[in-house]
Scaffold this motif. Structure first.
Motif, PDB file in Angstrom:
ATOM      1  N   PHE A  21       0.818  -1.215   0.000  1.00 58.84           N
ATOM      2  CA  PHE A  21       0.000   0.000   0.000  1.00 58.84           C
ATOM      3  C   PHE A  21       0.852   1.267   0.000  1.00 58.84           C
ATOM      4  CE2 PHE A  21      -2.335  -3.414   2.110  1.00 58.84           C
ATOM      5  CZ  PHE A  21      -3.387  -3.550   1.217  1.00 58.84           C
ATOM      6  N   GLY A  22       1.965   1.230  -0.733  1.00 56.24           N
ATOM      7  CA  GLY A  22       2.845   2.384  -0.797  1.00 56.24           C
ATOM      8  C   GLY A  22       3.223   2.738  -2.218  1.00 56.24           C
ATOM      9  N   GLY A  23       4.092   3.712  -2.330  1.00 54.29           N
ATOM     10  CA  GLY A  23       4.586   4.164  -3.614  1.00 54.29           C
ATOM     11  C   GLY A  23       5.853   4.966  -3.412  1.00 54.29           C
ATOM     12  N   SER A  24       6.284   5.652  -4.473  1.00 53.38           N
ATOM     13  CA  SER A  24       7.513   6.431  -4.402  1.00 53.38           C
ATOM     14  C   SER A  24       7.393   7.670  -5.270  1.00 53.38           C
ATOM     15  CB  SER A  24       8.694   5.590  -4.877  1.00 53.38           C
ATOM     16  OG  SER A  24       8.531   5.235  -6.238  1.00 53.38           O
ATOM     17  N   VAL A  36      14.452  10.372  -3.047  1.00 53.24           N
ATOM     18  CA  VAL A  36      13.167   9.706  -3.245  1.00 53.24           C
ATOM     19  C   VAL A  36      12.394   9.689  -1.938  1.00 53.24           C
ATOM     20  CG1 VAL A  36      12.056   7.522  -3.863  1.00 53.24           C
ATOM     21  CG2 VAL A  36      14.086   8.290  -5.119  1.00 53.24           C
ATOM     22  N   LYS A  37      11.123  10.054  -2.030  1.00 52.85           N
ATOM     23  CA  LYS A  37      10.218   9.999  -0.876  1.00 52.85           C
ATOM     24  C   LYS A  37       9.316   8.788  -1.055  1.00 52.85           C
ATOM     25  CE  LYS A  37       8.686  13.786   0.978  1.00 52.85           C
ATOM     26  NZ  LYS A  37       9.017  13.765   2.380  1.00 52.85           N
ATOM     27  N   LEU A  38       9.154   8.009   0.002  1.00 47.78           N
ATOM     28  CA  LEU A  38       8.205   6.903  -0.029  1.00 47.78           C
ATOM     29  C   LEU A  38       6.842   7.450   0.370  1.00 47.78           C
ATOM     30  CD1 LEU A  38      10.284   3.984   1.534  1.00 47.78           C
ATOM     31  CD2 LEU A  38      10.071   4.678  -0.851  1.00 47.78           C
ATOM     32  N   THR A  39       5.790   6.936  -0.255  1.00 45.12           N
ATOM     33  CA  THR A  39       4.444   7.442  -0.019  1.00 45.12           C
ATOM     34  C   THR A  39       3.537   6.332   0.499  1.00 45.12           C
ATOM     35  OG1 THR A  39       3.783   6.981  -2.307  1.00 45.12           O
ATOM     36  CG2 THR A  39       4.722   9.161  -1.862  1.00 45.12           C
ATOM     37  N   GLY A  40       2.328   6.713   0.875  1.00 43.38           N
ATOM     38  CA  GLY A  40       1.365   5.735   1.382  1.00 43.38           C
ATOM     39  C   GLY A  40       1.870   5.091   2.655  1.00 43.38           C
ATOM     40  N   ALA A  41       1.561   3.815   2.817  1.00 41.36           N
ATOM     41  CA  ALA A  41       1.952   3.097   4.027  1.00 41.36           C
ATOM     42  C   ALA A  41       3.465   2.998   4.163  1.00 41.36           C
ATOM     43  CB  ALA A  41       1.332   1.698   4.036  1.00 41.36           C
ATOM     44  N   CYS A  42       4.173   3.052   3.056  1.00 40.56           N
ATOM     45  CA  CYS A  42       5.641   2.947   3.101  1.00 40.56           C
ATOM     46  C   CYS A  42       6.283   4.181   3.731  1.00 40.56           C
ATOM     47  CB  CYS A  42       6.207   2.722   1.711  1.00 40.56           C
ATOM     48  SG  CYS A  42       5.763   1.108   1.024  1.00 40.56           S
ATOM     49  N   ALA A  43       5.593   5.310   3.700  1.00 37.77           N
ATOM     50  CA  ALA A  43       6.151   6.554   4.227  1.00 37.77           C
ATOM     51  C   ALA A  43       6.411   6.474   5.725  1.00 37.77           C
ATOM     52  CB  ALA A  43       5.210   7.716   3.926  1.00 37.77           C
ATOM     53  N   SER A  44       5.566   5.768   6.438  1.00 37.47           N
ATOM     54  CA  SER A  44       5.702   5.702   7.897  1.00 37.47           C
ATOM     55  C   SER A  44       6.200   4.343   8.385  1.00 37.47           C
ATOM     56  CB  SER A  44       4.361   6.032   8.551  1.00 37.47           C
ATOM     57  OG  SER A  44       3.380   5.100   8.125  1.00 37.47           O
ATOM     58  N   CYS A  45       6.636   3.518   7.471  1.00 33.53           N
ATOM     59  CA  CYS A  45       7.095   2.175   7.829  1.00 33.53           C
ATOM     60  C   CYS A  45       8.462   2.237   8.505  1.00 33.53           C
ATOM     61  CB  CYS A  45       7.169   1.307   6.580  1.00 33.53           C
ATOM     62  SG  CYS A  45       7.797  -0.348   6.897  1.00 33.53           S
ATOM     63  N   PRO A  46       8.647   1.486   9.579  1.00 35.17           N
ATOM     64  CA  PRO A  46       9.960   1.454  10.230  1.00 35.17           C
ATOM     65  C   PRO A  46      11.051   0.862   9.337  1.00 35.17           C
ATOM     66  CG  PRO A  46       8.328   0.224  11.523  1.00 35.17           C
ATOM     67  CD  PRO A  46       7.648   0.714  10.283  1.00 35.17           C
ATOM     68  N   SER A  47      10.664   0.161   8.296  1.00 33.42           N
ATOM     69  CA  SER A  47      11.637  -0.445   7.381  1.00 33.42           C
ATOM     70  C   SER A  47      11.864   0.395   6.129  1.00 33.42           C
ATOM     71  CB  SER A  47      11.161  -1.844   6.977  1.00 33.42           C
ATOM     72  OG  SER A  47      11.074  -2.679   8.096  1.00 33.42           O
ATOM     73  N   LEU A  72      16.946   8.484   0.779  1.00 27.25           N
ATOM     74  CA  LEU A  72      15.573   8.605   1.274  1.00 27.25           C
ATOM     75  C   LEU A  72      15.310  10.043   1.707  1.00 27.25           C
ATOM     76  CD1 LEU A  72      12.940   7.119   1.989  1.00 27.25           C
ATOM     77  CD2 LEU A  72      13.925   6.672   4.241  1.00 27.25           C
ATOM     78  N   ASP A  73      14.302  10.661   1.127  1.00 32.18           N
ATOM     79  CA  ASP A  73      13.900  12.019   1.474  1.00 32.18           C
ATOM     80  C   ASP A  73      12.842  11.914   2.569  1.00 32.18           C
ATOM     81  OD1 ASP A  73      12.879  14.573   1.716  1.00 32.18           O
ATOM     82  OD2 ASP A  73      12.674  14.897  -0.438  1.00 32.18           O
ATOM     83  N   THR A  74      13.195  12.349   3.760  1.00 35.91           N
ATOM     84  CA  THR A  74      12.275  12.278   4.898  1.00 35.91           C
ATOM     85  C   THR A  74      11.730  13.648   5.271  1.00 35.91           C
ATOM     86  OG1 THR A  74      14.118  12.441   6.461  1.00 35.91           O
ATOM     87  CG2 THR A  74      13.385  10.221   5.846  1.00 35.91           C
ATOM     88  N   SER A  75      11.874  14.619   4.369  1.00 34.15           N
ATOM     89  CA  SER A  75      11.406  15.968   4.657  1.00 34.15           C
ATOM     90  C   SER A  75       9.881  16.007   4.738  1.00 34.15           C
ATOM     91  CB  SER A  75      11.893  16.945   3.581  1.00 34.15           C
ATOM     92  OG  SER A  75      11.337  16.609   2.329  1.00 34.15           O
ATOM     93  N   VAL A  76       9.390  17.038   5.395  1.00 34.18           N
ATOM     94  CA  VAL A  76       7.948  17.257   5.542  1.00 34.18           C
ATOM     95  C   VAL A  76       7.569  18.429   4.647  1.00 34.18           C
ATOM     96  CG1 VAL A  76       6.113  17.865   7.163  1.00 34.18           C
ATOM     97  CG2 VAL A  76       8.000  16.400   7.900  1.00 34.18           C
ATOM     98  N   SER A  77       6.493  18.282   3.897  1.00 34.18           N
ATOM     99  CA  SER A  77       6.085  19.336   2.969  1.00 34.18           C
ATOM    100  C   SER A  77       5.604  20.578   3.715  1.00 34.18           C
ATOM    101  CB  SER A  77       4.981  18.835   2.039  1.00 34.18           C
ATOM    102  OG  SER A  77       3.771  18.693   2.757  1.00 34.18           O
TER     103      SER A  77
END
Length: 93
Positions: A21-24, A36-47, A72-77
């Motif tokens: 349930f994620g994307g990029s 690259v920013k991970l989106t969806g469920a992958c954005a908050s995944c510990p992995s 990995l881009d972990t910035s907040v919009s």
């Protein structure tokens, strides 16, 4: 090169991440480094970092040889920060 990276993310990476349930999304490219920013469920995944290393980096660097690294881009919009400010100031209701 940016369009080629986006194409690899769309065609190779996103189908794998969609199973979880994620994307990029490519946020920017600087000196051969793709952010690259991970989106969806992958954005908050510990992995998320492992996913970047094991999936995203392999596909992107394999598909776009000019890419030197993938980070990995972990910035907040700004949009999300503005929404949070409104909520905290009592205007988000």
């Amino acid at each position: 090169m940016e369009e080629r990276i986006r194409e690899v993310l769309r065609e190779k990476v996103d189908p794998v991440l969609a199973e979880h349930f994620g994307g990029s999304a490519l946020t920017h490219l600087e000196d051969g480094v793709a952010y690259v920013k991970l989106t969806g469920a992958c954005a908050s995944c510990p992995s998320a970092q492992d996913t970047l290393e094991d999936v995203v980096k392999n596909f992107v660097m394999g598909g776009v040889p000019d890419v030197k690294d993938v980070v990995l881009d972990t910035s907040v919009s700004e949009e999300l920060l503005d929404m949070a400010r409104q909520i905290l100031n009592g205007r988000g209701r």
